[in-house]
Design a protein around this motif. Sequence first.
Motif: not given
Length: 582
Positions: A508-516, A549-566
Amino acid sequence: MELASVMSHRLHLFDPSFSRKCTHIRFTAKFLSMRCSAAETRARSMDDEWEGSARLSIVQEKLQNIPQRMPEKPPTGIQSDEPSKDSEESVVPSVQSETPKVTGKTRGEIFLERSKEMLEVHSERSSARAIKTMERRIRKTEKGAVAKRTEPCCYGCGTILQTSAVEAPGYVPIDTFEVKKRHHQLKTILCGRCVLLSQGHMIPAVSGNGGYGNGKGFVSAEELRSQLSHLRFEKALIVKLVDIVDFNGSFLTRVRDLIGANPIILVATKVDLLPKGTSLEAVADWLTQATLARKLNVISIHLTSAKAATGISGVASVIQRQRQGRDVYVMGSANVGKSAFITALLQEMGQRDVVAVAAQRYRPVQSAMPGTTLGPIQIDAFSGGGSLYDTPGVHLHHRMAAVVSPDDLPLLAPRRRLSGKRLPDQKQTMSLVGHSIFWGGVARIDVLQAPTNIAFTLYGPSSIPALALYTSQADTYYQNEVGKSLYPPAGTDRASWPGLLNQRDVTLTIKSNLRSVMQPAGKEILVEEHERSIVRLKVWVPKAVEVFMRPSIPVGTSASQWYEYMDVDDDELETATPRLVY
């Protein structure tokens, strides 16, 4: 005609009825004169045609009676002005070829003959086209797995009723069967297996690739899949269900092989199990990106929950608008929640349609056992015609539910909202490198490389334990504790449990504002990060279970801090984006 006109002019002042009679006589006489003139014209044309043909025959007879005199051979050196024999022979055929052919038939007879020939050709082509159409229909019937069955079936699971094998699906006592048959109530029978399933028993009936081995294989997973192959030859509306908490494990990637070009409504179920504080807007956007990435064209995407009755009204309205007289088929992988969804859908449609109210009395059986539905169940739910079908689930061999015992299946099904378990705990500052994480006895994760600030959050059923220990102790601990503190497997299935034989290296390559995320068929492991880093893992799962392997589903209250909309800037992408309802 002139006499009638004069009489009409003189006598219409005295007798109006006589005036009308004379007017009728005048029009009749005019019509007869027109017919006579047409007959004269036709006779004149026939005379001209006869005279022309007679003259032509006289000319031909004269040409044939001309004596063929041979010219004398001219002396040597003297040119003769008369044509030679070769030239004469070449001229005579040319004259005969230019002579029109006389058949002795009128134009009407020639027209009738040509019309008859064209009619025969057209009938031959029509019969050949009809034969090809019939052959095409026969091929489609042979390729299609099943036609609409006429045998009496159990309304709970869709299998054919029988009175011989007690342990097999569809069994009904012979006395009950005869009574129901006498009163024409065979559609109201629930088989013995469905009665036990509705009471909470786990009775497997599916075997083969993706089936369950701890029971008699009354039907194979391939046979259940073949019952859906006829959909690609029919005009139907498909409602495809996917489990939002097991997206990769329940998403049918090759669904077009079963349904052809029929339109699809994508419905994500069990959204009530998402962690508290989850934004459905972000989840819907993530689901849209995942659907477009798989190049699946759908009409609309819905987030629903049959248990909480969330989003069902939106699905019902889209079905009524897009159905257009076609049958509706609800399909998806095994244990995705089709029967529960149909029950909630009938309750929603029953608020506007009395036919749906009557259909609620005999609805499919709901059970945690995958493979509850063994045949298509026809439900008359629309007052305007057409039916709603509950179809057998598509059994996938790579899911965790296909390898565990039927008694352990309730442990894999979440019953409440998912709550993430963080490893290590927030109070601990240990590094996970050199540690192994166990999720029951069905998954193991060895951390080979990771920064010190990395933590794992596991989302899964709270009934399955999760713990971490040193990798050097993992093998011994697993052998001693599998079936005890590490379950499933549990109870008597421990002796026959094959172990974790399948392994996969994950980077897993962890980049800024992304999670795997790594998801071993239903278990999500989110990797939290604070900077760009690389995480190397080794995942152990039972044989035949795949790791996605897939991108993480934006779950929880902290998801708005890192999820990027299409971002939808392209007109073509905006047109291809399905409609969201949540």
